[in-house]
Design an enzyme around this catalytic site. Structure first.
Site, PDB file in Angstrom:
ATOM      1  N   ALA A   1       0.836  -1.212   0.000  1.00 53.37           N
ATOM      2  CA  ALA A   1       0.000   0.000   0.000  1.00 53.37           C
ATOM      3  C   ALA A   1       0.865   1.253   0.000  1.00 53.37           C
ATOM      4  O   ALA A   1       0.648   2.178  -0.793  1.00 53.37           O
ATOM      5  CB  ALA A   1      -0.927  -0.012   1.216  1.00 53.37           C
TER       6      ALA A   1
ATOM      7  N   ALA B   1      10.601   0.930   8.208  1.00 54.68           N
ATOM      8  CA  ALA B   1      11.455   0.417   9.295  1.00 54.68           C
ATOM      9  C   ALA B   1      12.537  -0.523   8.758  1.00 54.68           C
ATOM     10  O   ALA B   1      13.660  -0.563   9.270  1.00 54.68           O
ATOM     11  CB  ALA B   1      10.590  -0.318  10.313  1.00 54.68           C
TER      12      ALA B   1
ATOM     13  N   HIS C   1      -2.634 -13.922   6.636  1.00 53.35           N
ATOM     14  CA  HIS C   1      -3.524 -12.893   6.101  1.00 53.35           C
ATOM     15  C   HIS C   1      -4.188 -12.034   7.177  1.00 53.35           C
ATOM     16  O   HIS C   1      -5.373 -11.690   7.036  1.00 53.35           O
ATOM     17  CB  HIS C   1      -4.621 -13.546   5.248  1.00 53.35           C
TER      18      HIS C   1
ATOM     19  N   ASN D   1       6.290 -12.707   0.590  1.00 53.42           N
ATOM     20  CA  ASN D   1       5.141 -13.621   0.642  1.00 53.42           C
ATOM     21  C   ASN D   1       5.183 -14.682  -0.458  1.00 53.42           C
ATOM     22  O   ASN D   1       6.156 -14.782  -1.209  1.00 53.42           O
ATOM     23  CB  ASN D   1       3.825 -12.838   0.665  1.00 53.42           C
TER      24      ASN D   1
HETATM   25  C1  LIG Z   1       4.832 -15.249   4.587  1.00 52.21           C
HETATM   26  C2  LIG Z   1       3.662 -14.561   3.931  1.00 52.21           C
HETATM   27  C3  LIG Z   1       3.038 -15.156   2.839  1.00 52.21           C
HETATM   28  C4  LIG Z   1       1.949 -14.511   2.232  1.00 52.21           C
HETATM   29  N1  LIG Z   1       1.468 -15.011   1.057  1.00 52.21           N
HETATM   30  C5  LIG Z   1       0.604 -14.259   0.326  1.00 52.21           C
HETATM   31  C6  LIG Z   1       0.265 -14.639  -1.003  1.00 52.21           C
HETATM   32  O1  LIG Z   1       0.769 -15.630  -1.540  1.00 52.21           O
HETATM   33  N2  LIG Z   1      -0.615 -13.866  -1.694  1.00 52.21           N
HETATM   34  C7  LIG Z   1      -1.188 -12.754  -1.133  1.00 52.21           C
HETATM   35  O2  LIG Z   1      -2.003 -12.098  -1.803  1.00 52.21           O
HETATM   36  N3  LIG Z   1      -0.875 -12.364   0.134  1.00 52.21           N
HETATM   37  C8  LIG Z   1       0.034 -13.068   0.859  1.00 52.21           C
HETATM   38  N4  LIG Z   1       0.413 -12.640   2.096  1.00 52.21           N
HETATM   39  C9  LIG Z   1      -0.260 -11.481   2.705  1.00 52.21           C
HETATM   40  C10 LIG Z   1       0.156 -10.139   2.110  1.00 52.21           C
HETATM   41  O3  LIG Z   1       1.535 -10.108   1.862  1.00 52.21           O
HETATM   42  C11 LIG Z   1      -0.247  -8.996   3.042  1.00 52.21           C
HETATM   43  O4  LIG Z   1      -1.640  -9.062   3.298  1.00 52.21           O
HETATM   44  C12 LIG Z   1       0.061  -7.634   2.438  1.00 52.21           C
HETATM   45  O5  LIG Z   1       1.424  -7.508   2.173  1.00 52.21           O
HETATM   46  C13 LIG Z   1      -0.369  -6.525   3.391  1.00 52.21           C
HETATM   47  O6  LIG Z   1       0.044  -5.301   2.866  1.00 52.21           O
HETATM   48  P1  LIG Z   1       0.122  -3.992   3.757  1.00 52.21           P
HETATM   49  O7  LIG Z   1       0.556  -2.886   2.857  1.00 52.21           O
HETATM   50  O8  LIG Z   1      -1.154  -3.816   4.475  1.00 52.21           O
HETATM   51  O9  LIG Z   1       1.196  -4.265   4.914  1.00 52.21           O
HETATM   52  P2  LIG Z   1       2.597  -4.983   4.991  1.00 52.21           P
HETATM   53  O10 LIG Z   1       2.881  -5.772   3.792  1.00 52.21           O
HETATM   54  O11 LIG Z   1       2.594  -5.681   6.312  1.00 52.21           O
HETATM   55  O12 LIG Z   1       3.638  -3.789   5.037  1.00 52.21           O
HETATM   56  C14 LIG Z   1       3.745  -2.898   6.110  1.00 52.21           C
HETATM   57  C15 LIG Z   1       5.096  -2.198   6.016  1.00 52.21           C
HETATM   58  O13 LIG Z   1       5.160  -1.208   7.026  1.00 52.21           O
HETATM   59  C16 LIG Z   1       6.422  -1.273   7.676  1.00 52.21           C
HETATM   60  N5  LIG Z   1       6.239  -0.771   9.041  1.00 52.21           N
HETATM   61  C17 LIG Z   1       5.513  -1.358  10.014  1.00 52.21           C
HETATM   62  N6  LIG Z   1       5.559  -0.603  11.138  1.00 52.21           N
HETATM   63  C18 LIG Z   1       6.324   0.465  10.857  1.00 52.21           C
HETATM   64  C19 LIG Z   1       6.719   1.587  11.618  1.00 52.21           C
HETATM   65  N7  LIG Z   1       6.322   1.755  12.889  1.00 52.21           N
HETATM   66  N8  LIG Z   1       7.529   2.501  11.035  1.00 52.21           N
HETATM   67  C20 LIG Z   1       7.947   2.336   9.738  1.00 52.21           C
HETATM   68  N9  LIG Z   1       7.583   1.280   8.976  1.00 52.21           N
HETATM   69  C21 LIG Z   1       6.775   0.360   9.525  1.00 52.21           C
HETATM   70  C22 LIG Z   1       6.766  -2.739   7.620  1.00 52.21           C
HETATM   71  O14 LIG Z   1       8.145  -2.960   7.835  1.00 52.21           O
HETATM   72  C23 LIG Z   1       6.278  -3.128   6.243  1.00 52.21           C
HETATM   73  O15 LIG Z   1       7.250  -2.903   5.264  1.00 52.21           O
HETATM   74  C24 LIG Z   1       1.462 -13.278   2.765  1.00 52.21           C
HETATM   75  C25 LIG Z   1       2.094 -12.689   3.860  1.00 52.21           C
HETATM   76  C26 LIG Z   1       3.187 -13.304   4.451  1.00 52.21           C
HETATM   77  C27 LIG Z   1       3.865 -12.641   5.634  1.00 52.21           C
END
Ligand SMILES: Cc1cc2nc3c(=O)[nH]c(=O)nc-3n(C[C@H](O)[C@H](O)[C@H](O)COP(=O)(O)OP(=O)(O)OC[C@H]3O[C@@H](n4cnc5c(N)ncnc54)[C@H](O)[C@@H]3O)c2cc1C
Length: 603
Positions: free
Chosen positions: A43, A64, A533, A120
């Site tokens: 995102a 981070a 998830h 992931n």
């Molecule tokens: C092992 C694994 C396998 C998965 N497999 C799949 C798949 O095959 N297909 C699929 O669709 N989804 C999969 N997912 C789920 C998917 O990756 C997540 O739902 C998605 O990435 C969420 O996106 P996001 O932007 O909400 O947050 P995130 O991807 O969690 O990113 C958040 C970011 O914010 C940063 N952050 C957090 N706190 C702070 C802070 N205080 N200060 C600065 N930076 C910070 C983190 O370091 C991270 O980079 C998987 C997830 C994992 C962990």
């Protein structure tokens, strides 16, 4: 010689904040950003790209973790699990789960540019159209399937695959930044799809169309034409984007809290991730905004540390309550999986790739040359989405079980390996859990990991549904043609084993008709794990009583603070979460651009 030509990295370390610039002295607060984005997950990467397009607004993206380009295992699809328990993973654990033999479950989360999309399993899936209709019906107006479908397409660059000429490409994007296609497939996974058909689950050419997801097929993946992972970072933070003068990307920098003044977000407090020390304050310009994109665990953690959350909880941990928002950190939902490894006859399993570096070398060379091959595979190759007919489930238009199949024995998140391994894994996922948990602060110390309580199986129908999923998985395994490639051993019981090998393979050897529901339930409680998830901890809704953000993703009652990440899902989707997060972020970028433009026009 390479270093002579290498350019300085466009990424900035935390110390950049204390470097005086031409216009400012070190003692002045920094106010040069119109938008501060916290978290470079998928995102955050989308927003950093779209909001810095055109050069109008100064954007700061704070992450981070470090640079994804330096992490080889984030690039090779087949090695995704090698990222777990490393420095690119936050390595969270849940509280002990009373309904799961008191186990604390490992919850990996990406801590690197691209967030979890860099570590992931690369499965590209929209979720079922009925999921988004359910969101809309529940009060998330503007977030129904019809509204999101254009953003799925806008983000995607789908490369057609010769083995999938039956896909209707009108539903897939071809000009977006995020590469998708199909990874390599193994013959035994084709047999899996045929066996799913043999027990009545129809073949479906593409899981990502308005027709819905029910059926069996090979899963699409986010790989580029060279067979490399396409993550939020590689797709949206390309060198030309990072070179924009109005975009600053800070790595190794943690946001501790959002600063609020008279009910408005005015800036953020940032600290050095490695040293847990030096704190710097960065303010947004008048008319600007702070956007939290830190994911399902860290976004609610930052809100709570900022004094936004349930008043009683904030008082208990000694944080001054600046906004009583009872739903912050609540409604936590997640999918559970129960891997069933099953032995195969020789020549069908890819376990050897993990067990023998020598035998995997040709595949590695092939991948490095961009010639495709086995390492472009993500393991989770094929799936069958189905309903196991639990009448109590919320929206019947969507599947309640997904049964993924992989040509390897997947044990303990891919970490456990043994020389006797030669198998595949059939893995039912619980897609529509009714159990809900929460994320809370352990203390007001921003460096202390929060409490993660998913509350798995607190609703008994979840366990019953997963038991049905296990039964269906065993039936697929026993159906031809797949059964002909398996090495099934008779007389085994899943809950009785004499060594680790039996513990791993006994469920796969079992006949479902010989097992009682209580026996399968016992095995599920001991073996189920997250499928990674977690979501919904800052959900979209109508008011602070039922949600955290409104339909414009603004935190209820707080000015200039939005949330854009997986935590705003009103309810978990019955599929995978990255594609919906990216579509939400694409739409959010337009919402934010409009808000900034309107504010400027007023001033
Ligand atoms: C092992 C694994 C396998 C998965 N497999 C799949 C798949 O095959 N297909 C699929 O669709 N989804 C999969 N997912 C789920 C998917 O990756 C997540 O739902 C998605 O990435 C969420 O996106 P996001 O932007 O909400 O947050 P995130 O991807 O969690 O990113 C958040 C970011 O914010 C940063 N952050 C957090 N706190 C702070 C802070 N205080 N200060 C600065 N930076 C910070 C983190 O370091 C991270 O980079 C998987 C997830 C994992 C962990």
């Amino acid at each position: 010689m390479g270093f002579l030509f290498s350019k300085p990295s466009p990424l900035k370390p935390f110390s950049y904040l204390s470097t005086p610039t031409a216009s400012q002295s070190q003692t002045q607060p920094r106010e040069q950003y119109d938008i501060i984005l916290i978290g470079a997950g998928p995102a955050g990467c989308v927003l950093a790209n779209r909001l810095s397009e055109g050069g109008k607004w100064n954007v700061l993206l704070v992450e981070a973790g470090g640079d994804n380009e330096k992490e080889t295992f984030t690039k090779i699809p087949a090695t995704w699990a090698r990222n777990l328990w490393t420095g690119v993973d936050w390595q969270y654990y849940t509280t002990p789960q009373p309904n799961m033999s008191n186990r604390s479950l490992f919850w990996p989360r990406g801590k690197v540019l691209g967030g979890s999309s860099s570590i992931n399993a690369l499965i590209y899936h929209h979720g079922a159209p009925a999921d988004f209709e359910d969101w809309q019906r529940g009060g998330a107006e503007g977030w129904g399937y019809e509204e999101l479908a254009p953003y799925f397409k806008k983000s995607e660059h789908h490369t057609p695959h010769t083995a999938h000429s039956d896909i209707d490409l009108t539903h897939r994007g071809s000009t977006g930044p995020w590469h998708t296609s199909f990874s390599s497939s193994t013959p035994i996974m084709t047999s899996y799809i045929s066996s799913a058909q043999a027990i009545g689950i129809p073949y479906i050419p593409d899981f990502n169309t308005p027709q819905g997801t029910t059926g069996a097929a090979q899963l699409s993946t986010f790989v580029d034409p060279k067979g490399h992972r396409s993550s939020g970072a590689t797709a949206y933070l390309t060198p030309d984007v990072l070179a924009r003068e109005n975009l600053t990307v800070l790595t190794g920098t943690r946001c501790l809290r959002v600063l609020l003044r008279s009910g408005r977000a005015v800036g953020v407090e940032l600290a050095n991730e490695a040293e847990h020390s030096a704190v710097q304050t960065v303010y947004v310009r008048e008319g600007g905004e702070v956007v939290l994109c830190a994911g399902a665990i860290n976004t609610p953690q930052i809100l709570l540390l900022s004094g936004l959350g349930p008043r009683k909880h904030l008082e208990d941990v000694g944080v001054e309550c600046l906004g009583d928002l009872p739903q912050v950190g609540r409604n936590l939902q997640d999918h559970l999986q129960t891997c069933i490894p099953i032995r195969t006859k020789p020549g069908h399993s890819l376990d050897y790739l993990q067990l023998s570096p020598l035998r995997s070398l040709p595949s590695l060379v092939r991948w490095m040359l961009g010639w495709g091959g086995l390492l472009t595979g993500n393991g989770a190759e094929a799936a069958a989405f189905c309903r196991v007919d639990d009448p109590s489930n919320a929206h019947p238009g969507a599947p309640d079980i997904e049964i993924v199949a992989a040509p390897v024995s997947f044990v303990n998140h891919g970490r456990f390996k043994a020389p006797w391994m030669r198998g595949i894994t059939i893995d039912p996922y619980l897609l529509q859990p009714r159990s809900k948990g929460w994320v809370e602060l352990r203390s007001k110390d921003p460096w202390e990991y929060p409490i993660i309580e998913p509350n798995y199986f607190s609703d008994p129908s979840d366990l019953q549904c997963l038991v049905r999923g296990v039964r269906l998985s065993l039936r697929i395994a026993r159906a031809p043609p797949l059964v002909n490639s398996l090495d099934l051993r008779p007389g085994k019981h899943p809950n009785v084993y004499k060594d680790r090998e039996e513990e791993v393979y006994n469920m796969g050897d079992s006949r479902e008709e010989e097992l009682g529901d209580d026996e399968i339930a016992e095995w599920v409680r001991k073996n189920a794990e997250t499928i990674y998830h977690p979501c919904c901890t800052a959900r979209i809704g109508k008011s602070a009583e039922d949600s955290v953000v409104d339909t414009q993703l603004r935190v209820h009652g707080v000015d200039r603070l939005r949330i854009v990440d997986v935590s705003v899902f009103p309810r978990i989707v019955s599929g995978h979460t990255t594609a919906p997060v990216i579509a939400i972020a694409e739409k959010a970028a337009e919402i934010i651009r409009l808000a900034l433009t309107e504010r400027e026009a007023k001033d």
